[in-house]
Design a protein around this motif. Structure first.
Motif, mmCIF file in Angstrom:
data_model
loop_
_atom_site.group_PDB
_atom_site.id
_atom_site.type_symbol
_atom_site.label_atom_id
_atom_site.label_comp_id
_atom_site.label_asym_id
_atom_site.label_seq_id
_atom_site.Cartn_x
_atom_site.Cartn_y
_atom_site.Cartn_z
ATOM 1 N N PRO A 70 0.840 -1.203 0.000
ATOM 2 C CA PRO A 70 0.000 0.000 0.000
ATOM 3 C C PRO A 70 0.875 1.254 0.000
ATOM 4 O O PRO A 70 1.912 1.287 0.658
ATOM 5 N N HIS A 71 0.460 2.252 -0.740
ATOM 6 C CA HIS A 71 1.120 3.559 -0.716
ATOM 7 C C HIS A 71 0.041 4.627 -0.785
ATOM 8 O O HIS A 71 -1.085 4.347 -1.202
ATOM 9 N N HIS A 77 8.137 4.783 4.400
ATOM 10 C CA HIS A 77 8.451 4.854 2.971
ATOM 11 C C HIS A 77 9.055 6.214 2.623
ATOM 12 O O HIS A 77 10.071 6.308 1.935
ATOM 13 N N CYS A 135 5.144 9.483 -0.948
ATOM 14 C CA CYS A 135 4.280 8.604 -0.182
ATOM 15 C C CYS A 135 4.266 9.125 1.243
ATOM 16 O O CYS A 135 5.312 9.455 1.796
ATOM 17 N N MET A 143 11.081 7.569 -0.539
ATOM 18 C CA MET A 143 10.009 7.474 -1.542
ATOM 19 C C MET A 143 9.402 8.861 -1.764
ATOM 20 O O MET A 143 8.260 9.141 -1.425
ATOM 21 N N LEU A 164 3.173 7.355 3.865
ATOM 22 C CA LEU A 164 3.484 6.338 4.868
ATOM 23 C C LEU A 164 4.909 6.665 5.298
ATOM 24 O O LEU A 164 5.825 6.643 4.482
#
Ligand code: C2O
Ligand code: CU
Ligand code: CU
Length: 488
Positions: A392-393, A456, A451, A461, A453
Motif C-alpha cells: 500500500p502507498h 516509505h 508517499c 520514496m 506512509l
C-alpha cells in the motif's frame, strides 16, 4: 464487541497482529488549545511555536520522551482567515535539526518547510505567507529528510484551520472545542517501562504499527457532547495505520469536508477511510443520554493487500461520545456546503506519470540535490500515479490541493470529489489527479511529492518539483546549495 476482539489480541506483542488493545480506563478528550497570536505593525498575524523535547505521562507507568510545541505533546491549533498574512516563529529548542511543514497549504516554496528548510537547534525560523484557499483542516509537522516519521510519532504535529467567512454556508457546528472538535488520531506502542516505542512493528512493510490508540494524545478518550450535532475534524497523524472510521452501532453520518475544504454537499456514509495524513470532517448526530463511539474497522486496502494481517482484524474504539441528557438544538446541515469547480480533464495541457515501486518513484530514491519535475505556474496537468508494487502507498503533493479525476479509469467516489492533497493508491491501481500550482515560482527551491506512509517517505520514496515561470530555461533550475544527496 470491540473489547472482545481487542482482548483476543491482548498478550500478542505488537507487530505480530497489528491489532489495537482494549482500554478500560477512560479520560476526557484533550482539546489542543488555539494558538495565541498578535497582529504586528504590518497587520500580519504572528504565532509563536516553541518546539521542545520533553516528557509526557500517558498513564503507562512512566513518563515518555515526547516532542511538543508550546506543550509536552502535539501543538496548539493554528487558526487564521483566508486573506490574512501569517508569520509563524518556529523556535527549535530541541537538540535535533528539524523543520515544520504546512501540509496542504498553498505557500511559497521557501516557506513550505520541506527538507531544505532545516531549522537548527537553538534557532528560530519565521516563514510568512498570505492565506488564499478555502476553509479547511490542514496540519503541520516536521519534514527533515529521513526522520519525519519518528518526529511526528514523538508528538510534533498540529492542526492549521483555515477559515473563509465569505464562503461560510452557515449551519455547520463551528464552536471550537464545543461542537467543532479537532481529533488527531495516532497509534503508539509503549515499552514495559512506559516509554514510547518506535521500533515495535517497524519491520512491517508499511512501517511502524502500534497497539495503542491515542486521540489528541489521550489513551481511552471520551467526549461529552451537549448539542444535537457534533463535528469531528479527523486527522490521521499515524505513521502507517489506515483507519476506516464508523460509528459503533453502524449508524450513518455526514462527511462535510475532505483534505482541502468542504465538499460540494454533505455526503451520508457509514464509514470513511483515511490513510496517513488524510483528513475528513464529519458531522454526527447524537441521542440524548446515549453513549456511542467512533470506531475504526479493518480498512479496505485493495484486493491485493490483506489489511487484517497488517493492522489486525475487527473493530476498535477511537473516541467514546457521551451525549448529555438534555441537548441544545443544532441547526440542520445546509444542503449545499461549497462551490467546487468541475474537475475538467480537458483543461489539462500536459500529463506526467508517477510510478510507485517498493520504495521508489519512477525508479528513483529521493535525492536532495536532484529536481525531478519542472512545472510551469498556472498550468493544469494530469498526473497519473500508478502503484506497481504489492504494498500500500499513498501520494501527497505539496503547495496546495488537487482534484481526483479517476481511480482505475472510473470516476472518483463523492468523498474523493473535493479538494485533496493526499490520496490512497492501492497496489496495481492507478489514480489520475488534476494539479495546478498558482502564484509562486522559484526555479531554485523545490516542493515535494511523496508517499505519506512515513517509513516509505523516510526511506526515500519522495521526489522534488519546482514551479517556474513558463519558458524558464533548464539552466536556471537547481536545488538549494544546502541540499545534498542524503546518505542512506
Ligand atoms: Cu505531510 Cu511532505 O508532507
Ligand atoms: Cu505536505
Ligand atoms: Cu508508500
Amino acid at each position: 464487541m470491540a473489547a472482545i476482539i481487542a482482548s483476543m489480541l491482548a498478550g500478542c506483542s505488537t507487530g505480530g497482529t497489528g491489532g489495537i488493545r482494549a482500554i478500560e480506563a477512560f479520560q476526557p478528550l484533550p482539546i489542543p488549545p488555539l494558538a495565541e497570536s498578535q497582529l504586528d505593525d504590518q497587520g500580519r498575524r504572528v504565532f509563536d511555536l516553541d518546539v521542545r523535547e520533553t516528557t509526557t505521562d500517558f498513564g503507562e507507568g512512566e513518563v515518555a520522551g515526547t516532542w511538543g510545541a508550546n506543550g509536552t505533546y502535539l501543538a496548539p491549533t493554528i487558526r487564521a482567515e483566508r486573506g490574512e498574512t501569517v508569520v509563524v516563529n518556529v523556535a527549535n529548542n530541541t537538540a535535533q535539526t528539524t523543520t515544520l511543514h504546512w501540509h496542504g497549504m498553498h505557500v511559497p516554496a521557501h516557506m513550505d518547510g520541506g527538507p531544505h528548510s532545516m531549522v537548527d537547534p537553538g534557532t528560530t525560523w519565521s516563514p510568512t505567507w498570505t492565506i488564499d484557499q478555502p476553509a479547511s483542516t490542514l496540519w503541520f509537522h516536521p519534514h527533515p529528510h529521513g526522520r519525519t516519521g519518528e518526529q511526528i510519532y514523538r508528538g510534533l504535529a498540529g492542526l492549521f484551520l483555515v477559515d473563509d467567512p465569505a464562503a461560510d454556508p452557515g449551519g455547520l457546528p463551528d464552536e471550537y472545542g464545543v461542537d467543532d472538535i479537532p481529533l488527531i488520531v495516532q497509534d503508539k506502542a509503549f515499552t514495559p517501562d512506559g516509554r514510547l516505542d518506535y521500533t515495535a512493528g517497524s519491520t512491517t512493510a508499511v512501517g511502524f504499527v502500534g497497539d495503542t490508540l491515542v486521540a489528541n494524545g489521550a489513551i481511552g478518550a471520551y467526549l461529552d457532547v451537549g448539542r444535537e450535532r457534533v463535528r469531528l475534524r479527523i486527522l490521521n497523524a499515524s505513521t502507517a495505520r489506515v483507519y476506516d472510521f464508523a460509528m459503533a452501532d453502524g449508524r450513518p453520518f455526514q462527511v462535510i469536508a475532505s483534505d482541502g475544504g468542504l465538499l460540494a454537499e454533505p455526503v451520508q456514509v457509514e464509514s470513511v477511510q483515511l490513510s496517513p495524513a488524510e483528513r475528513a470532517e464529519i458531522v454526527v448526530e447524537v441521542q440524548p443520554g446515549a453513549t456511542t463511539a467512533l470506531v475504526s474497522r479493518t480498512p479496505d486496502l485493495g484486493a491485493r493487500v490483506d489489511a487484517a494481517r497488517i493492522f489486525g482484524s475487527g473493530t476498535f474504539e477511537v473516541l467514546q461520545i457521551r451525549a448529555a441528557q438534555r441537548l441544545e438544538p443544532s441547526d440542520p446541515l445546509p444542503a449545499t456546503t461549497a462551490q467546487i469547480p468541475a474537475a475538467d480533464r480537458a483543461a489539462a495541457e500536459h500529463s506526467r506519470s508517477f510510478v510507485l515501486g517498493g520504495r521508489v518513484i519512477n525508479g528513483r530514491l529521493m535525492d536532495m540535490g536532484r529536481i525531478d519535475e519542472v512545472v510551469p505556474v498556472g498550468r493544469s496537468e494530469v498526473w497519473t500515479v500508478t502503484n506497481q508494487s504489492s504494498q500500500p502507498h499513498n501520494f501527497h503533493v505539496h503547495d496546495g490541493q488537487f482534484r481526483v479525476l479517476s481511480v482505475d479509469g472510473s470516476p472518483p467516489s463523492q468523498l474523493l470529489s473535493g479538494w485533496k492533497d493526499t490520496v490512497y493508491v492501492a497496489p496495481t491501481t492507478s489514480v489520475d489527479i488534476l494539479v495546478r500550482f498558482e502564484t509562486y515560482t522559484d526555479p531554485r527551491f523545490p516542493y515535494m511529492y511523496h508517499c505519506h506512509l512515513q517509513l516509505h517517505e523516510d526511506q526515500g520514496m519522495m521526489g522534488q518539483f519546482v514551479v517556474v515561470e513558463p519558458g524558464t530555461d533548464a539552466s536556471e533550475v537547481s536545488a538549494p546549495d544546502q541540499g545534498h544527496s542524503a546518505s542512506r
